[in-house]
Design a protein around this motif. Structure first.
Motif, PDB file in Angstrom:
ATOM      1  N   TRP A  89     -30.858 -31.969 -11.026  1.00  0.00           N
ATOM      2  CA  TRP A  89     -32.192 -32.086 -11.599  1.00  0.00           C
ATOM      3  C   TRP A  89     -32.154 -32.344 -13.105  1.00  0.00           C
ATOM      4  N   CYS A 121     -34.573 -35.995  -9.881  1.00  0.00           N
ATOM      5  CA  CYS A 121     -33.167 -35.828  -9.460  1.00  0.00           C
ATOM      6  C   CYS A 121     -32.373 -37.030  -9.979  1.00  0.00           C
ATOM      7  N   CYS A 129     -30.750 -33.284  -4.626  1.00  0.00           N
ATOM      8  CA  CYS A 129     -31.083 -32.054  -5.345  1.00  0.00           C
ATOM      9  C   CYS A 129     -31.829 -31.106  -4.410  1.00  0.00           C
ATOM     10  N   GLN A 137     -39.610 -30.433  -6.706  1.00  0.00           N
ATOM     11  CA  GLN A 137     -39.710 -31.490  -7.700  1.00  0.00           C
ATOM     12  C   GLN A 137     -40.910 -31.256  -8.623  1.00  0.00           C
TER      13      GLN A 137
END
Length: 305
Positions: free
Chosen positions: A226, A250, A262, A266
């Motif tokens: 990330w 990511c 990842c 998000q």
């Protein structure tokens, strides 16, 4: 008294070898080997003695050369033979196709010439088998991590030299120090790079043959990671409850060559609230405008009076 040479003391003495046969020679079809020896002072270099189980074997293509120092009159003798694969096949014994030289010279005070033997060389037929003892297998490695591809070359004489190909181009370990070829023949990559992804082939060569193994794919992958969180957004409501949001991508780095994505969120959001004014207590814009107009009129009338 000196049937083998001069009785001059200046030219006498036990011979010393300037050139002797090497320990090992290897012949292949149509590529013979030349074996040479040279001694000084010497009055005679014996035939290159080819021995199998201590028996002398006749030799062909022998050349003798004599060199005399004009100042000291010391004589140097050199003898060479050419050995072919056919001769090795014909005379090969359990001790190998061996060769050695013998040189003689007169020694002061000795009634007979004295001799000295050279080291012994062995001639063998060179070969390289087809089957690799171990060959590379497909593998995956994370970027930045070490990797090893195994290889054990085929049996051969002389011992084969191992080399490696990447995408059919030979790897130069002297130029790219990220690659190492071990004494066994394995290929080590110190820190795998994306550019190291490719097909790898192990090779072996000696004077007899050059052979290559089956190829194997090495995949260098990157796991996703990330980026940092962005700043929180403004509250979605100008009055009352709303939402604030932030996000990340990511992309630091992004997954590559089948690397893991990842894990986690998000986007994130939190509740926010904005203060709302009381409409009953606070005048509206129209009321404020009207009050201002009345105040200005009262001031004008007072001035007139």
């Amino acid at each position: 008294d000196y049937p083998f040479g001069s009785s001059d003391p200046l030219t006498q003495g036990v011979p010393e070898w300037e050139l002797q046969p090497e320990p090992n020679y290897y012949v292949v079809q149509n590529v013979p080997v030349t074996i040479s020896c040279r001694a000084t002072p010497a009055i005679q270099v014996g035939d290159l003695i080819i021995r199998i189980d201590r028996s002398k074997v006749p030799t062909k293509n022998q050349v003798n050369k004599e060199i005399v120092d004009p100042r000291t009159r010391r004589k140097t003798l050199e003898s060479s033979i050419v050995v072919t694969k056919e001769e090795v096949d014909e005379y090969y014994g359990k001790d190998g196709y061996g060769c050695e030289c013998t040189a003689w010279n007169n020694v002061q005070g000795s009634p007979n010439p004295q001799s000295i033997k050279s080291t012994r060389g062995v001639v063998e037929v060179a070969y390289l088998r087809k089957r690799f003892e171990r060959f590379p297998m497909a593998a995956r490695v994370e970027e930045g991590q070490p990797a090893e591809l195994a290889c054990l070359p085929p049996e051969g004489k002389p011992l084969p030299t191992v080399f490696w190909l990447k995408d059919n181009v030979e790897i130069n370990v002297d130029v790219d120090v990220n690659f190492i070829i071990t004494s066994e023949g394995h290929l080590i990559i110190n820190q795998a790079r994306k550019t190291d992804t490719g097909n790898y082939t192990c090779g072996a060569s000696n004077i007899a043959q050059r052979r290559t193994s089956t190829s194997a794919m090495l995949t260098v992958f990157v796991n996703g990671f990330w980026s940092s969180w962005s700043e929180w957004s403004e509250c979605s409501a100008s009055c009352g409850k709303g939402k604030q949001r932030r996000s990340r991508t990511c992309t630091e780095p992004a997954p590559y060559n089948g690397g893991l994505p990842c894990e986690g969120e998000q986007q994130q959001s939190v509740t926010c609230s904005q203060f709302c004014p009381d409409k009953k207590q606070l005048p509206t814009t129209e009321v404020l405008a009207e009050a201002t107009e009345k105040s200005d009129n009262l001031a004008t009338e007072a001035t007139t009076s």
